[in-house]
Design an enzyme around this catalytic site. Structure first.
Site, PDB file in Angstrom:
ATOM      1  N   CYS A 120      -1.888 -72.359   3.165  1.00  0.00           N
ATOM      2  CA  CYS A 120      -2.052 -71.481   1.993  1.00  0.00           C
ATOM      3  C   CYS A 120      -2.541 -70.085   2.397  1.00  0.00           C
ATOM      4  O   CYS A 120      -1.779 -69.129   2.421  1.00  0.00           O
ATOM      5  CB  CYS A 120      -3.011 -72.090   0.974  1.00  0.00           C
ATOM      6  N   ARG A 121      -3.825 -69.975   2.714  1.00  0.00           N
ATOM      7  CA  ARG A 121      -4.421 -68.646   2.891  1.00  0.00           C
ATOM      8  C   ARG A 121      -4.025 -67.963   4.198  1.00  0.00           C
ATOM      9  O   ARG A 121      -3.645 -66.790   4.203  1.00  0.00           O
ATOM     10  CB  ARG A 121      -5.951 -68.746   2.782  1.00  0.00           C
ATOM     11  N   SER A 122      -4.144 -68.681   5.330  1.00  0.00           N
ATOM     12  CA  SER A 122      -3.859 -67.985   6.596  1.00  0.00           C
ATOM     13  C   SER A 122      -2.378 -67.633   6.783  1.00  0.00           C
ATOM     14  O   SER A 122      -2.095 -66.561   7.337  1.00  0.00           O
ATOM     15  CB  SER A 122      -4.432 -68.734   7.800  1.00  0.00           C
ATOM     16  N   ASN A 162      -3.932 -74.190   7.133  1.00  0.00           N
ATOM     17  CA  ASN A 162      -2.854 -73.318   7.653  1.00  0.00           C
ATOM     18  C   ASN A 162      -1.559 -73.468   6.842  1.00  0.00           C
ATOM     19  O   ASN A 162      -0.459 -73.352   7.368  1.00  0.00           O
ATOM     20  CB  ASN A 162      -2.595 -73.583   9.147  1.00  0.00           C
ATOM     21  N   ASP A 185     -10.457 -71.186  -1.535  1.00  0.00           N
ATOM     22  CA  ASP A 185      -9.328 -72.060  -1.244  1.00  0.00           C
ATOM     23  C   ASP A 185      -8.524 -72.333  -2.530  1.00  0.00           C
ATOM     24  O   ASP A 185      -9.056 -72.921  -3.466  1.00  0.00           O
ATOM     25  CB  ASP A 185      -9.896 -73.369  -0.682  1.00  0.00           C
ATOM     26  N   CYS A 205      -7.636 -70.571   8.456  1.00  0.00           N
ATOM     27  CA  CYS A 205      -8.194 -71.217   7.256  1.00  0.00           C
ATOM     28  C   CYS A 205      -8.316 -72.711   7.551  1.00  0.00           C
ATOM     29  O   CYS A 205      -8.395 -73.107   8.710  1.00  0.00           O
ATOM     30  CB  CYS A 205      -7.344 -70.920   6.025  1.00  0.00           C
TER      31      CYS A 205
HETATM   32  P1  4NP Z   1      -5.626 -73.475   3.226  1.00  0.00           P
HETATM   33  O1  4NP Z   1      -5.651 -74.518   2.021  1.00  0.00           O
HETATM   34  O2  4NP Z   1      -6.853 -73.751   4.054  1.00  0.00           O
HETATM   35  O3  4NP Z   1      -5.693 -72.150   2.545  1.00  0.00           O
HETATM   36  O4  4NP Z   1      -4.328 -73.708   3.963  1.00  0.00           O
HETATM   37  C1  4NP Z   1      -5.864 -75.881   2.203  1.00  0.00           C
HETATM   38  C2  4NP Z   1      -4.780 -76.698   2.384  1.00  0.00           C
HETATM   39  C3  4NP Z   1      -4.972 -78.049   2.522  1.00  0.00           C
HETATM   40  C4  4NP Z   1      -6.249 -78.581   2.501  1.00  0.00           C
HETATM   41  C5  4NP Z   1      -7.343 -77.758   2.343  1.00  0.00           C
HETATM   42  C6  4NP Z   1      -7.143 -76.401   2.193  1.00  0.00           C
HETATM   43  N1  4NP Z   1      -6.422 -79.990   2.611  1.00  0.00           N
HETATM   44  O5  4NP Z   1      -7.569 -80.463   2.500  1.00  0.00           O
HETATM   45  O6  4NP Z   1      -5.447 -80.722   2.797  1.00  0.00           O
END
Ligand code: 4NP
Length: 169
Positions: free
Chosen positions: A16-18, A14, A129, A11
């Site tokens: 939340c989703r992954s 790294n 997201d 994702c």
């Molecule tokens: P993830 O979520 O891609 O599911 O881990 C996010 C976590 C942080 C950010 C974007 C998405 N960020 O922009 O900091």
């Protein structure tokens, strides 16, 4: 015994989703007695959260479903294409960026949408997201990830968990 199939869920951050996908897939594989058949990791395209544990909301929602999350955020690198058989993108932005990072056709063939394995995805390919959302957004993301991981595990079990990319459904 056949070499384990190596999976990397990817994702943006790294956190939340992954990490949820990594935790869910490992949990489902263990439940099916197939833990040894897979090597499962996750990574993010961005560097912002490198070294951090999963977001507390992701850990909380996963725990509600009996799944524990482990690991620290790390950034996906082009050389990771050599370390995995399948690279599973959590949304289309990630999918497209992975394609541009892939050094060759062999690497590009490893990239799939995780939601291609969600029987309820319809035409949708994204796990939205949840980072800027609330716990309900994390629950929705978790539900999509769980369905898709079940579908992916079924597909790979049917294939004998052989390395090599399954065709998208
Ligand atoms: P993830 O979520 O891609 O599911 O881990 C996010 C976590 C942080 C950010 C974007 C998405 N960020 O922009 O900091």
């Amino acid at each position: 015994m056949m070499a384990p199939t190596r999976l990397c869920f990817v994702c943006l951050g790294n956190i939340c989703r992954s990490p949820m996908a990594e935790g869910v897939f490992k949990h489902l594989a263990a439940e099916a007695g197939l833990a040894a058949a897979f090597q499962v990791e996750s990574a993010g395209l961005g560097h912002w959260h490198v070294g951090q544990p999963p977001d507390g909301r992701a850990t909380h929602v996963a725990a509600l479903h009996g799944v524990s999350l482990a690991g620290r955020a790390r950034q996906f690198r082009p050389r990771d294409f050599d370390r995995f058989d399948l690279v599973l993108a959590l949304d289309s932005e990630v999918h497209d960026e992975l394609h541009s990072l892939a050094p060759a056709a062999e690497a590009r063939r490893k990239i799939h949408y995780l939601r291609a394995f969600d029987p309820q995805a319809g035409r949708s390919r994204d796990v939205p997201d949840p980072y800027y959302g609330d716990l309900d957004d994390f629950e929705r993301a978790y539900a999509m990830i769980e369905r898709a991981c079940r579908g992916l595990l079924e597909r790979l079990s049917a294939d004998g968990a052989a390395p090599g990319a399954p065709a998208d459904p």
